[in-house]
Structure formats: structure tokens, C-alpha cells
Design a protein around this motif. Structure first.
Motif, PDB file in Angstrom:
ATOM      1  N   ARG A 198       9.917   3.596  -1.212  1.00 44.90           N
ATOM      2  CA  ARG A 198      10.090   4.353  -2.464  1.00 44.90           C
ATOM      3  C   ARG A 198      11.459   4.020  -3.085  1.00 44.90           C
ATOM      4  O   ARG A 198      11.567   3.783  -4.280  1.00 44.90           O
ATOM      5  CB  ARG A 198       9.965   5.849  -2.178  1.00 44.90           C
ATOM      6  CG  ARG A 198       9.627   6.639  -3.440  1.00 44.90           C
ATOM      7  CD  ARG A 198       8.710   7.784  -3.190  1.00 44.90           C
ATOM      8  NE  ARG A 198       8.420   8.519  -4.408  1.00 44.90           N
ATOM      9  CZ  ARG A 198       7.248   8.504  -5.041  1.00 44.90           C
ATOM     10  NH1 ARG A 198       6.262   7.789  -4.598  1.00 44.90           N
ATOM     11  NH2 ARG A 198       7.064   9.218  -6.144  1.00 44.90           N
ATOM     12  N   CYS A 243       0.756  17.874  -2.341  1.00 42.33           N
ATOM     13  CA  CYS A 243       0.201  17.597  -3.668  1.00 42.33           C
ATOM     14  C   CYS A 243      -1.280  17.952  -3.792  1.00 42.33           C
ATOM     15  O   CYS A 243      -2.103  17.531  -2.972  1.00 42.33           O
ATOM     16  CB  CYS A 243       0.410  16.112  -3.952  1.00 42.33           C
ATOM     17  SG  CYS A 243      -0.140  15.630  -5.586  1.00 42.33           S
ATOM     18  N   MET A 246      11.658  17.751  -5.561  1.00 42.05           N
ATOM     19  CA  MET A 246      11.206  19.136  -5.689  1.00 42.05           C
ATOM     20  C   MET A 246      12.254  20.059  -5.076  1.00 42.05           C
ATOM     21  O   MET A 246      12.858  19.724  -4.055  1.00 42.05           O
ATOM     22  CB  MET A 246       9.882  19.330  -4.950  1.00 42.05           C
ATOM     23  CG  MET A 246       8.705  18.743  -5.666  1.00 42.05           C
ATOM     24  SD  MET A 246       7.206  18.919  -4.710  1.00 42.05           S
ATOM     25  CE  MET A 246       7.504  17.790  -3.385  1.00 42.05           C
TER      26      MET A 246
HETATM   27  N1  SAM Z   1       1.775   9.206  -8.447  1.00 40.22           N
HETATM   28  C1  SAM Z   1       3.004   9.285  -9.169  1.00 40.22           C
HETATM   29  C2  SAM Z   1       4.152   9.387  -8.208  1.00 40.22           C
HETATM   30  O1  SAM Z   1       3.958   9.422  -7.017  1.00 40.22           O
HETATM   31  O2  SAM Z   1       5.289   9.393  -8.667  1.00 40.22           O
HETATM   32  C3  SAM Z   1       3.051  10.375 -10.209  1.00 40.22           C
HETATM   33  C4  SAM Z   1       2.261  11.602  -9.970  1.00 40.22           C
HETATM   34  S1  SAM Z   1       2.977  12.753  -8.838  1.00 40.22           S
HETATM   35  C5  SAM Z   1       1.753  14.009  -8.798  1.00 40.22           C
HETATM   36  C6  SAM Z   1       4.275  13.467  -9.844  1.00 40.22           C
HETATM   37  C7  SAM Z   1       5.200  14.453  -9.170  1.00 40.22           C
HETATM   38  O3  SAM Z   1       4.553  15.699  -8.977  1.00 40.22           O
HETATM   39  C8  SAM Z   1       5.684  14.090  -7.813  1.00 40.22           C
HETATM   40  O4  SAM Z   1       6.752  13.203  -7.896  1.00 40.22           O
HETATM   41  C9  SAM Z   1       6.053  15.442  -7.190  1.00 40.22           C
HETATM   42  O5  SAM Z   1       7.449  15.642  -7.154  1.00 40.22           O
HETATM   43  C10 SAM Z   1       5.371  16.444  -8.113  1.00 40.22           C
HETATM   44  N2  SAM Z   1       4.535  17.378  -7.345  1.00 40.22           N
HETATM   45  C11 SAM Z   1       3.473  17.059  -6.578  1.00 40.22           C
HETATM   46  N3  SAM Z   1       3.017  18.169  -5.943  1.00 40.22           N
HETATM   47  C12 SAM Z   1       3.805  19.195  -6.319  1.00 40.22           C
HETATM   48  C13 SAM Z   1       3.862  20.590  -5.985  1.00 40.22           C
HETATM   49  N4  SAM Z   1       3.011  21.122  -5.120  1.00 40.22           N
HETATM   50  N5  SAM Z   1       4.821  21.333  -6.567  1.00 40.22           N
HETATM   51  C14 SAM Z   1       5.680  20.797  -7.438  1.00 40.22           C
HETATM   52  N6  SAM Z   1       5.688  19.501  -7.785  1.00 40.22           N
HETATM   53  C15 SAM Z   1       4.769  18.697  -7.230  1.00 40.22           C
END
Ligand code: SAM
Ligand code: FES
Length: 347
Positions: free
Chosen positions: A183, A70, A202
Motif C-alpha cells: 500500500r 469494510c 480511519m
Molecule cells: N478500494 C479503494 C481503496 O481501497 O482505497 C476505495 C474504496 S474504500 C471502501 C474507501 C475507504 O473507505 C477506505 O480507504 C476506508 O478508509 C473507508 N472505509 C471502509 N470501511 C469503513 C468503515 N467501516 N468505516 C469508515 N470508513 C471505512
């Protein structure tokens, strides 16, 4: 397409369960046109040609977690951090309401500044100003009592992707401080409180195998979520997975269709990540069985900062402000954008 694949698709469409081996074959093999046609038929039987719009407000990019995939993970020292005030969030809702949005999705990193009191205050203020709108939260893992307080304040939906249902795979994507067990517990807590729950994963995340995906689908069968969000993994240059390949368009579309057949009632978004890896990704997602789009309602100057992955689309046609462009795209895919809360059909 071989007859085996067609039979498997027909079984799923008829609501029958199929074996793990059949599911794995469907995930791997193409049979694309027939799979997509069946998914579209099932989606139209449940939701006709409606596409629900949700206004996405990315209210903080601070995060205490360090998920390896992320872009806003805490170790990314290059991320320009921001958080929106309650007033700024309400301004986004005002703009969204005028544009016709009746669901607001508040998404953010796990930011300790947003205590339960602050989240409750934001949710109640939105509900007070817009009682006809649904408030969806996506603020990560919390304890039961926090989720309960948010619900009592008026939040009725919660998005929390399980990311992967396999503990070994989970460990390859997350540091020791996070656990799959917690989770999953969060997801079942949210359900028991009465939220409409969204989960997902993902596609093409590093180390993901076909059997991981089968396990993800089996986990979703257990959870029976109302919403299922999947999108391709897209690499971010400032993460440990910077050089990993992005998830594939074809596999993501195939999985949207499989999900539509397995969960005919579900609200399935055609995600921004899909729109990022292909210029017509979101239209293709709708044609494959998705029925939700979540245009960006965040203030324009913070949109690029909520950078989960490289090259995220966030201005221009996919933004909430360009509703007519968005509607034209939805119509071009053969569907109709609707302005209502878009609750899940009974199931
Ligand atoms: N913090 C919250 C959570 O953990 O659910 C919400 C924000 S989080 C950034 C939302 C989603 O972004 C995650 O569940 C993840 O699947 C997706 N995500 C994060 N990094 C990503 C990436 N590099 N490519 C695609 N999706 C991504
Ligand atoms: Fe927290 Fe991505 S690591 S939102």
C-alpha cells in the motif's frame, strides 16, 4: 487548558516539529477551542473561506478484497452488488457538471471487471467531455504501469488511504493477502508519476492506539500528500467488526485540526462518515479545519448499496442534487462553497 498544550499548539502553528510525546498529548488531551481556532486561522491564511466541492461517483461495490472493517468486502454475501456502465458514469458527470461540480471522484472496490483498458476509456471519455474538470480516481492498489496509464489517460488525482502506518495494526485490520508495504509503495509510485495524492486513515478503527495515530501522522509527514482524508470508523453489521464501537467525533475533529496545523496547504475533506455519526458532523469538520466536501453523485438507486458502514448518509441534503442545502450548511458554518477544480496550493 494547561500551558503545555497551548505551547505545543503554538509550536505546530509556527511550523515547528514537535516530539512524539507532545503529539500524543495533543491527540489525547482536549485544548479543543484553542486548537480549533488556530486550525481555522491557518486554513483561512491558505484557502480563505473556500470549501471545494467534489462530485463522488461510487461506480462499483464489487471487491476482491476482504478488509475486516469494510461493508463491501467480498465475504459480505448480503451486499447487493452493482457496477455502473461507462454511459451511466458519464450521465453522473453530466448531471454533476450542470450542478457546478468541476471535480469528479471515481471510487470503487477493487473490481477485476474494471480492467486498465476500461478505466482508461472512462477517464478519457470524461476528460474529452469536460476538459475543464479534474478526474480523481480511488480504485485501490494497482501496479505502477496501471497508475501510469490512468495518468496518461487524464486522471490527475488519486485517493488511497494508507489506513494505518503500523504493520502490526495493519495485520489486525486486513487479511494476509494484503500488505502495508505494498500500500505504501503504491502511494510513493503515485507521487512519482505526478498525481496529486490523497492518503489518510480511519479514526478509532479497532485496536488503534494513540501511538498508532502518531505513527500515521509521521507517515503523512514523509509522504507529504496533497489531500488527507480521515473519518471515524463506523461499524458495519455484516463484518467481523460489527460490534466494535464507532470512532469518536471529538477525536476526529481534533485530528482534523492537528492535520491542518501540520499540513497547512492540504485539501482535507469533511467526510460522509463524520456526517453519519453526527447530524452536524460535516459542518463541525469544516470549522475544525477541513476545506473539501464530497457530495454523492452516484445514481440514487445504488447509493445505499455502496454501504461501507451502517446508516451511511447518502440521500437528502448531503446528496449532490441538493446543492442549495449543502451550500446553506457551508455558509452556516462560516464558509463559502466554490465551483472550481480546487487544486492544492503550492507547497
Ligand atoms: N478500494 C479503494 C481503496 O481501497 O482505497 C476505495 C474504496 S474504500 C471502501 C474507501 C475507504 O473507505 C477506505 O480507504 C476506508 O478508509 C473507508 N472505509 C471502509 N470501511 C469503513 C468503515 N467501516 N468505516 C469508515 N470508513 C471505512
Ligand atoms: Fe474492498 Fe472495502 S474491502 S473496498
Amino acid at each position: 487548558m494547561n500551558t503545555g498544550i497551548k505551547d505545543t499548539i503554538d509550536k505546530l502553528k509556527a511550523g515547528l516539529d514537535i516530539s512524539d510525546a507532545e503529539l500524543a498529548l495533543l491527540v489525547r488531551e482536549t485544548g479543543e477551542n484553542y486548537l480549533r481556532e488556530c486550525a481555522d486561522k491557518v486554513r483561512r491564511e491558505n484557502y480563505s473561506d473556500k470549501v471545494f466541492l467534489r462530485g463522488l461517483i461510487e461506480f462499483t461495490n464489487y471487491c476482491k478484497n476482504d478488509c475486516y472493517y469494510c461493508g463491501i468486502r467480498k465475504s459480505n454475501i448480503f451486499s447487493q452488488r452493482y457496477r455502473l456502465s461507462q454511459e451511466q458514469i458519464l450521465d453522473c458527470c453530466k448531471e454533476g457538471y450542470e450542478l457546478g461540480f468541476r471535480t469528479f471522484v471515481l471510487q470503487g472496490g477493487e473490481d477485476p471487471y474494471f480492467t486498465d483498458d476500461r478505466i482508461c476509456s472512462i477517464v478519457s471519455a470524461i476528460k474529452k467531455a469536460y476538459p475543464d474538470c479534474a478526474v480523481t480516481l480511488s480504485t485501490g492498489e494497482k501496479e505502477y504501469c496501471s497508475y501510469k496509464r490512468f495518468f496518461e489517460a487524464g486522471a490527475e488525482r488519486y485517493l488511497l488511504r494508507h489506513e494505518t502506518a503500523d504493520p502490526v495494526h495493519y495485520r489486525k485490520l486486513h487479511p494476509e493477502s494484503l500488505s502495508l508495504e505494498h500500500r505504501k509503495e503504491c502511494l510513493f509510485n503515485l507521487k512519482s508519476i505526478g498525481y496529486q495524492v490523497g492518503s489518510g486513515f480511519m479514526v478509532g478503527s479497532p485496536f488503534q492506539t494513540t501511538s498508532n495515530i502518531v505513527e500515521d501522522l509521521r507517515f503523512l509527514q514523509k509522504l507529504q500528500p496533497d489531500m488527507i482524508g480521515i473519518g471515524p470508523f463506523v461499524a458495519h453489521s455484516q463484518t467481523p467488526f460489527a460490534s466494535c464501537p464507532n470512532g469518536s467525533l471529538a477525536l476526529t475533529l481534533r485530528l482534523i485540526s492537528i492535520l491542518r496545523l501540520m499540513f497547512p496547504y492540504a485539501l482535507i475533506p469533511s467526510t460522509t462518515a463524520l456526517g453519519t455519526i453526527h447530524p452536524r458532523g460535516r459542518e463541525l469538520g469544516l470549522k475544525a479545519g477541513a476545506n473539501v466536501v464530497m457530495p454523492n453523485l452516484s445514481p440514487v438507486d445504488v447509493r445505499k448499496k455502496y454501504e461501507l458502514y451502517d446508516n451511511k448518509i447518502c440521500t437528502g441534503e448531503e446528496s449532490a442534487q441538493c446543492r442549495s442545502c449543502l451550500e446553506a450548511r457551508i455558509v452556516s458554518a462560516g464558509y463559502k462553497a466554490v465551483t472550481d477544480r480546487g487544486d492544492v496550493v503550492p507547497h
